[in-house]
Design a protein around this motif. Structure first.
Motif, short mmCIF file in Angstrom:
data_model
loop_
_atom_site.label_atom_id
_atom_site.label_comp_id
_atom_site.label_asym_id
_atom_site.label_seq_id
_atom_site.Cartn_x
_atom_site.Cartn_y
_atom_site.Cartn_z
N TYR A 165 11.66 1.07 -2.51
CA TYR A 165 11.40 -0.29 -2.05
C TYR A 165 10.60 -1.01 -3.14
N LEU A 166 10.91 -2.27 -3.38
CA LEU A 166 10.19 -3.10 -4.34
C LEU A 166 9.44 -4.17 -3.57
N LEU A 167 8.11 -4.24 -3.80
CA LEU A 167 7.27 -5.17 -3.06
C LEU A 167 6.57 -6.10 -4.05
N ALA A 191 3.92 3.76 -5.72
CA ALA A 191 3.43 4.36 -4.48
C ALA A 191 4.47 5.30 -3.90
N PHE A 192 3.99 6.26 -3.08
CA PHE A 192 4.87 7.25 -2.46
C PHE A 192 4.63 7.19 -0.95
N LEU A 193 5.73 7.10 -0.24
CA LEU A 193 5.70 6.95 1.22
C LEU A 193 6.36 8.16 1.85
N CYS A 194 5.65 8.82 2.75
CA CYS A 194 6.22 9.99 3.43
C CYS A 194 7.20 9.55 4.52
N GLN A 214 -0.41 3.17 8.11
CA GLN A 214 -0.92 4.12 7.09
C GLN A 214 -1.02 3.42 5.74
N VAL A 215 -2.16 3.63 5.03
CA VAL A 215 -2.35 3.05 3.70
C VAL A 215 -1.49 3.81 2.70
N ILE A 216 -0.58 3.11 2.10
CA ILE A 216 0.32 3.74 1.12
C ILE A 216 -0.33 3.78 -0.27
N GLN A 217 -0.96 2.69 -0.66
CA GLN A 217 -1.51 2.59 -2.03
C GLN A 217 -2.61 1.54 -2.05
N ILE A 218 -3.64 1.76 -2.89
CA ILE A 218 -4.67 0.75 -3.14
C ILE A 218 -4.54 0.32 -4.60
N VAL A 219 -4.36 -0.98 -4.81
CA VAL A 219 -4.16 -1.51 -6.16
C VAL A 219 -5.32 -2.43 -6.49
N SER A 220 -5.56 -2.60 -7.83
CA SER A 220 -6.61 -3.51 -8.31
C SER A 220 -6.04 -4.37 -9.41
N ALA A 221 -6.76 -5.46 -9.72
CA ALA A 221 -6.29 -6.42 -10.71
C ALA A 221 -7.38 -6.64 -11.75
N THR A 273 5.06 -6.40 -9.26
CA THR A 273 5.94 -5.70 -8.33
C THR A 273 5.48 -4.26 -8.19
N LEU A 274 5.32 -3.84 -6.93
CA LEU A 274 4.90 -2.47 -6.63
C LEU A 274 6.13 -1.68 -6.21
N THR A 275 6.36 -0.54 -6.84
CA THR A 275 7.49 0.33 -6.52
C THR A 275 7.03 1.38 -5.52
N ILE A 276 7.76 1.44 -4.38
CA ILE A 276 7.41 2.39 -3.32
C ILE A 276 8.58 3.34 -3.14
#
Length: 799
Positions: free
Chosen positions: A572-574, A502-505, A512-519, A591-594
């Motif tokens: 950031y690692l989430l 994901a990319f955060l301004c 603000q929605v940064i990213q939508i993920v699915s599984a 883990t999601l990388t932002i």
């Protein structure tokens, strides 16, 4: 036949001819002929003569004239007197001379110039020439002056019956349908007679049948042949030979006749029904006969032929109408009985059928004679055969969970021997359908067990074939397909559908929605997937980000605050925990990388990394690399093109014949010298009989040691090129240490009995100094210059 014809003619006509000869002269002088007498001394035509007759004036006669006749085919000892010419100008003093000209004058007809008698000198044939036109004239015997104008008259050949009738188109062939009524037209014949059809009855023909009665008749005058008997049967007699006679003279006695033959064939009509040769047929058949296989033939004979003999067969009664069928063999017209359904000796051992044969083409005229069909009874006995085992079901479907234990029973197949003997059955798996040997089967009871673990995610279906074999006869084998379905268990944890980044301004806003993920989950629950998302326990109170579950089973990542800065923290690692709703539930952590990036006022990423920068404009890193590679390739092609063009502009050969200067091309490649001992392999040139005499290659190096060569002095400007080359050539020839060295090749075998001797030039007495290069001057300017160079080199050596 000719002799008999001659005798008949002589007997019939001799008295008539004698009478005709005797009376003819007086007939010519009779008053009945006065109408044809021409006036004396006049050339008036016949038209004027007719006018005088109408006014009934009696004129003075000149010629005694009439149309003359002569009988054909008459021959005697004396010439035949045809007639006599006479004029009233003839006083009897023999001063008049009669002259005859025209057809046959002088050859066939001869005139007595004194008396005017005309005789026929040859036998005449009316069929060759029916009449002759001649010209008669009376002249003065002394002066040959004509006394009367010439006049034409005709001698007609009178016909006798000397030609028999002939059938030009015979023999004849005709066809008439059998069973025809009396008077049915068969054919018409025609005879011709060469005699005169106008005079007498010589050409009047009457037809009759000599042979062929009482079957046929002929019309006497029209020659039409008709049937004379009713219901002539082709099956009794097919062909008739009829002889037809044509007789002239109206069929009276003495007439001539001719005959011809007419072959009359009775054509077939469908007047006979089919008839079976026997009323009962017996056949036997094995119970394992293939479907469609013929088991027997029946035959209904028909006396007719062709289309009228064709019959169709049907099964009209019986207990096997649905088990058997009958068809017609088009070649033999047999009824072929075939099997439609499988036979079973144990169920039914015999069948009785009633078969009917009926004509296809029926003639309505003969329907009154009875039905054109026949029936027969067919009995079929089924014989016992050793049959293969029969499974209780044509296919089997088994289900097993993927976590089933090894050797657990999945299901069972059963089979039995349908024969009376009832042989025991053994079961096996066709290993061509189970190459990994995942299943086993009990040979006695047919229970299928699991041999290796199953994984539904790898393969959901397994199709194997079970083989049942009789223990008493191993050739009796049956096969049945078994489909095994692997049921799912919850043994796979859900995971992110893809690697998300994901990319955060930096100027982003809170919430603000940064990213939508699915599984995704490899398992397949009955009620569908339902995922639970959560942060790690230690990340529940994360000050920067939070998560929100969406209704479509996806997850939204939201920012808690604003004011992110790349200078403080760029990445950031989430960690996110994903759980399913299975039993037992399975979970995994992803883990999601932002990344924090600089963005424009509308939220477009501008500076983050190469990937983040190009994403908004639709170009990926791979596309940029491909574009860069294309640019480099184009540059390389341009450089190569320029280099080739430059080389083309500098030719190595001077084409001007007057320019004798040479281009000096320097090559840095040198020979290997004496160290190069592996350059040649001449093992194949050695003597196969004396291989031990192999002599290796030797590079000869001069024994004398020379001082190292001095460096070449620079050549001053303006020195002649010829002189420069000669100097360098002289230095190279006198320096034996300069590579490459001479390489001596020794060939130990040159063939048995070679008359050529040694091919080596090492011991030759001839040297380069003995050679004369003057002949090169004759080859042109270039070779002349080459000869001068070699001559200069040799002179330098001598000095």
């Amino acid at each position: 036949m000719p002799e008999r014809l001659t005798e008949m003619l002589m007997d019939t006509w001799t008295p008539l001819i004698i009478l005709w000869i005797t009376v003819l002269p007086s007939i010519y002088m009779a008053p009945m002929n006065q109408s044809q007498v021409l006036p004396s001394g006049s050339s008036t035509v016949l038209k004027r003569l007719n006018e005088e007759q109408r006014v009934l004036h009696r004129s003075k006669r000149g010629w005694v004239w009439n149309q003359m006749f002569v009988l054909e085919e008459f021959s005697g000892p004396e010439p035949i007197l045809v007639g006599r010419l006479h004029t009233d100008l003839d006083p009897g003093s023999s001063k008049i001379k009669y002259i005859l000209s025209g057809d046959g004058a002088g050859t066939i007809f001869v005139i007595n110039d004194k008396t005017g008698d005309i005789h026929a000198m040859k036998r005449l044939d009316r069929e060759e020439k029916a009449e002759y036109t001649l010209t008669a004239q009376a002249v003065d015997r002394d002066t040959n002056q004509p006394l009367e104008p010439p006049s034409e008259f005709i001698i007609k050949v009178q016909d006798i019956n000397d030609n028999a009738p002939e059938f030009v188109e015979g023999p004849y062939h005709a066809t008439v349908p059998e069973m025809s009524v009396v008077g049915t037209f068969v054919t018409k014949v025609t005879a011709t007679d060469a005699d005169d059809p106008v005079y007498g009855n010589s050409a009047k023909l009457v037809y009759s049948i000599l042979e062929g009665q009482p079957y046929f008749s002929i019309e006497p005058h029209t020659a039409i042949i008709k049937t004379a008997l009713p219901n002539m049967d082709r099956e009794a007699k097919e062909e008739y030979f009829v002889v037809i006679q044509a007789k002239d003279m109206g069929g009276h006695m003495g007439g001539l006749s001719g005959t011809t033959t007419v072959t009359i064939t009775l054509s077939d009509v469908n007047d006979n029904p089919p008839k079976f040769a026997q009323s009962l047929y017996h056949f036997s058949v094995m119970e394992d006969v293939a479907l469609g296989e013929p088991i027997g033939r029946v035959k209904a004979n028909d006396l007719d032929i062709g289309e009228n003999a064709k019959s169709s067969y049907d099964i009209i009664e019986g207990d096997g109408m649905d088990v058997f069928e009958i068809t017609t063999d088009a070649q033999t017209q047999d009824g072929v009985i075939r099997v439609r359904k499988p036979l079973d000796f144990e169920t039914k051992k015999s069948y009785t059928l009633k078969v009917e044969a009926a004509n296809i083409h029926i003639d309505p005229r003969f329907l009154s004679g009875g039905p054109f069909k026949d029936t027969a009874t067919v009995k079929i006995v089924v014989e016992d055969a050793d049959e293969p085992p029969v499974f209780s079901s044509p296919t089997y479907l088994l289900e097993v969970h993927e976590n089933a234990a090894l050797n657990s029973v999945l299901g069972q197949v059963t089979a039995h021997d349908p024969d009376v003997s009832s042989s025991p059955i053994r079961f096996s798996i066709d290993r061509h359908t189970d190459l990994e040997r995942q299943f086993n089967i009990n040979a006695e009871d047919g229970k299928i067990t699991l041999a290796t673990p199953l994984d539904r995610e790898t393969s959901t279906w397994h199709n194997i074939t079970i083989v049942a074999t009789e223990t008493r006869n191993h050739s009796q084998v049956s096969r049945v397909p078994v489909a095994i379905k692997v049921l799912d268990v919850n043994d796979n944890a859900p995971e992110f559908a893809s690697e998300h980044e994901a990319f955060l301004c930096e100027n982003g806003k809170p919430g603000q929605v940064i990213q939508i993920v699915s599984a995704v989950d490899k398992d397949d629950p009955k009620n569908g997937h339902y995922f639970l998302y959560s942060l790690l326990p230690e990340m529940v109170n994360n000050p920067n980000f939070t998560i929100k579950k969406n209704e479509d089973n996806t997850l939204s990542i939201l920012a808690k605050h604003s004011g992110f800065s790349r200078q403080k923290q760029e990445v950031y690692l989430l960690p996110i925990v994903i759980s399913d709703s299975g039993t037992p539930p399975m979970s995994s952590t992803g883990t999601l990388t932002i990344r924090v990036c600089g963005c424009s006022s509308d939220g477009t990423v501008q500076s983050c990394n190469a990937e983040a920068y190009v994403l908004p404009i639709g170009l990926s890193m791979g596309a940029l690399i491909a574009i860069l590679a294309c640019i480099i390739l184009l540059l390389v092609i341009v450089v190569l093109f320029v280099t080739l063009r430059r080389h083309k502009n500098e030719p190595l050969i001077i084409k001007d014949d007057e320019d004798v200067r040479e281009n000096i091309i320097r090559y840095d490649d040198e020979g290997g010298g004496e160290e190069d001992t592996e350059a040649f392999d001449i093992a194949t040139l050695q003597n196969p009989d004396g291989i031990n005499g192999f002599l290796p290659r030797k590079d000869i190096k001069p024994d004398l040691q020379f001082m190292p060569r001095q460096g070449l002095a620079p050549v001053p400007n303006g020195v002649d090129v010829d002189e420069f080359i000669n100097v360098r050539l002289h230095e190279a020839d006198n320096d034996p240490t300069a590579p490459p060295y001479d390489s001596i090749q020794i060939y130990g075998y040159e063939g048995k009995g070679s008359a050529a001797g040694s091919l080596s030039s090492l011991e030759s007495s001839t040297s380069d100094s003995d050679q004369n290069f003057d002949y090169l001057s004759e080859w042109g300017p270039r070779f002349k210059r080459l000869g001068e160079l070699y001559s200069v080199g040799e002179s330098d050596k001598e000095t």
